[in-house]
Design a protein around this motif. Structure first.
Motif, short mmCIF file in Angstrom:
data_model
loop_
_atom_site.label_atom_id
_atom_site.label_comp_id
_atom_site.label_asym_id
_atom_site.label_seq_id
_atom_site.Cartn_x
_atom_site.Cartn_y
_atom_site.Cartn_z
N TYR A 17 50.42 -8.01 26.97
CA TYR A 17 51.12 -8.16 28.47
C TYR A 17 52.31 -7.17 28.53
O TYR A 17 52.95 -6.99 27.23
N CYS A 18 52.86 -6.76 29.62
CA CYS A 18 53.99 -5.91 29.50
C CYS A 18 55.16 -6.83 29.01
O CYS A 18 55.24 -7.99 29.30
N CYS A 21 56.92 -10.09 30.65
CA CYS A 21 56.10 -10.92 31.68
C CYS A 21 55.65 -12.30 31.02
O CYS A 21 55.49 -12.31 29.81
N HIS A 23 53.11 -14.17 31.66
CA HIS A 23 51.39 -14.40 31.47
C HIS A 23 51.26 -14.96 30.23
O HIS A 23 50.38 -15.81 30.19
N CYS A 51 46.07 -9.85 35.74
CA CYS A 51 46.30 -9.60 34.43
C CYS A 51 45.98 -10.86 33.70
O CYS A 51 45.74 -11.12 32.55
N ASN A 121 53.65 -13.94 41.14
CA ASN A 121 54.86 -13.00 40.86
C ASN A 121 55.17 -12.02 42.07
O ASN A 121 55.68 -11.08 42.26
N GLY A 125 49.88 -7.44 40.82
CA GLY A 125 50.18 -6.90 39.54
C GLY A 125 49.57 -5.63 38.82
O GLY A 125 49.68 -4.65 38.78
N THR A 222 57.47 -13.55 36.86
CA THR A 222 58.01 -12.09 37.37
C THR A 222 56.81 -11.02 36.90
O THR A 222 55.87 -11.22 36.36
N CYS A 223 57.07 -9.64 37.51
CA CYS A 223 56.24 -8.56 37.19
C CYS A 223 57.32 -7.36 37.08
O CYS A 223 57.57 -6.62 37.98
N ASN A 224 58.18 -7.23 36.22
CA ASN A 224 59.21 -6.50 36.12
C ASN A 224 58.71 -4.99 36.31
O ASN A 224 59.55 -4.21 36.83
N VAL A 225 57.52 -4.74 35.69
CA VAL A 225 56.98 -3.33 35.88
C VAL A 225 56.88 -2.89 37.32
O VAL A 225 57.54 -1.88 37.55
N ASN A 226 56.26 -3.52 38.20
CA ASN A 226 55.96 -3.34 39.63
C ASN A 226 57.15 -3.72 40.64
O ASN A 226 57.27 -3.12 41.41
S1 SF4 Z 1 51.73 -5.39 35.49
FE1 SF4 Z 1 53.05 -7.22 35.73
S2 SF4 Z 1 51.91 -9.16 35.97
FE2 SF4 Z 1 50.77 -7.69 34.94
S3 SF4 Z 1 51.37 -8.01 32.69
FE3 SF4 Z 1 52.65 -6.29 33.65
S4 SF4 Z 1 54.52 -7.42 34.28
FE4 SF4 Z 1 52.97 -8.84 33.81
#
Ligand code: SF4
Ligand SMILES: Cc1ncc(C[n+]2csc(CCOP(=O)(O)OP(=O)(O)O)c2C)c(N)n1
Length: 262
Positions: A17-18, A21, A23, A51, A121, A125, A222-226
């Motif tokens: 996972y990122c 995150c 998850h 995810c 999130n 995601g 969270t989904c910090n990336v998006n």
């Molecule tokens: S895209 Fe978002 S929800 Fe999916 S693993 Fe990365 S941070 Fe988590």
């Protein structure tokens, strides 16, 4: 310190996972709960989409892949033919409340003894951060560059409140899984309260299923990336925005499992 190998996790599992995150954290809590309750051998995860489906790489348990949004329907079928199985899904908010809302409502309305862990999130995601049914008013996403306009798209869907309108679900709870950052002089520490509460909710939901009830837990993650934020800012956002829009709480506990120490 030696880290205990959980029976429900592959020995060489690597977190893909990122960073930041939750998850992966949720999957770890599920693995811990399966072990604590002695039900690893009977566990079946139903993968849906998003995810959470990466779980098949970590969890060393039976796994069935459902079509997008259809996990509750597949879980219902499995439970019908294998009543002793402990059947659960981890669904994203896009999966559970957009594409699969109908499936979720029918499984809940029938009180099928299965468990849905919903990771909210507030965006889609895996596909790049599009608006989800849970995206709050004004939140900027890939498909709402000027912020979500609820005049146009309707207000967010409050899943715990929605399911609370049905008589058959036995356990409904919302928790924050994102750890709260605490600024301490020049350092940031993260609270462990959220992890403790999230783990307790996982255990309670599985116990409810073992007692014959439908259980649902929404995790504010969270989904910090998006969200296009730093990890720290995403944790702050989960507490300052997500938890205000979606207040955590226990909506139903028919068997009183939350009050029993595990
Ligand atoms: S895209 Fe978002 S929800 Fe999916 S693993 Fe990365 S941070 Fe988590
Ligand atoms: C029928 C179908 N439509 C669309 C997709 C594309 N898709 C894959 S993941 C995803 C979004 C999942 O978002 P969410 O359920 O919120 O989970 P997250 O990844 O945010 O945890 C979508 C739309 C698909 N796989 N199948």
């Amino acid at each position: 310190m030696q880290i205990k190998q959980l029976s429900a996790v592959f020995p060489n599992a690597v977190n893909s996972y990122c960073p930041g995150c939750e998850h992966g954290l949720l999957l770890k809590f599920i693995a811990m709960a399966l072990e604590e309750l002695g039900i690893t051998e009977k566990a079946v995860m139903v993968g849906s989409v998003g995810c959470s489906t990466l779980a098949f790489k970590f969890l060393n348990i039976d796994y069935v892949q459902a079509p997008h949004g259809r996990a509750p329907a597949i879980m219902t079928g499995i439970k019908e033919v294998e009543p002793e199985a402990i059947v659960f899904a981890v669904q994203g908010d896009g999966d559970a409340l957009s594409i699969g809302l109908q499936e979720l409502i029918y499984a809940a309305n029938r009180g099928i003894p299965v468990t849905v862990f919903m990771y909210n999130n507030m965006v889609f995601g895996m596909t790049g951060g599009q608006m989800a049914p849970t995206t709050p008013e004004g939140m900027v996403t890939m498909t709402t560059p000027f912020g979500r306009n609820t005049e146009k798209s309707g207000p967010p869907i409050y899943s715990c409140e929605l399911l609370s309108g049905l008589s058959r679900p036995s356990y409904i709870r919302r928790v924050v899984i994102a750890p709260k950052p605490v600024q301490l002089k020049d350092r940031v520490l993260y609270s462990s309260k959220e992890a403790n509460e999230s783990y307790k909710a996982v255990v309670s939901a599985l116990k409810t299923q073992m007692m014959g009830g439908f259980s649902y837990v929404e995790f504010l993650g969270t989904c910090n990336v998006n969200w296009k934020m730093s990890i720290l800012d995403s944790k702050k956002y989960a507490h300052n925005v997500s938890a205000k829009v979606y207040p955590p709480g226990l909506f139903r506990d028919r068997f009183g499992v939350d009050s029993v120490e595990s």
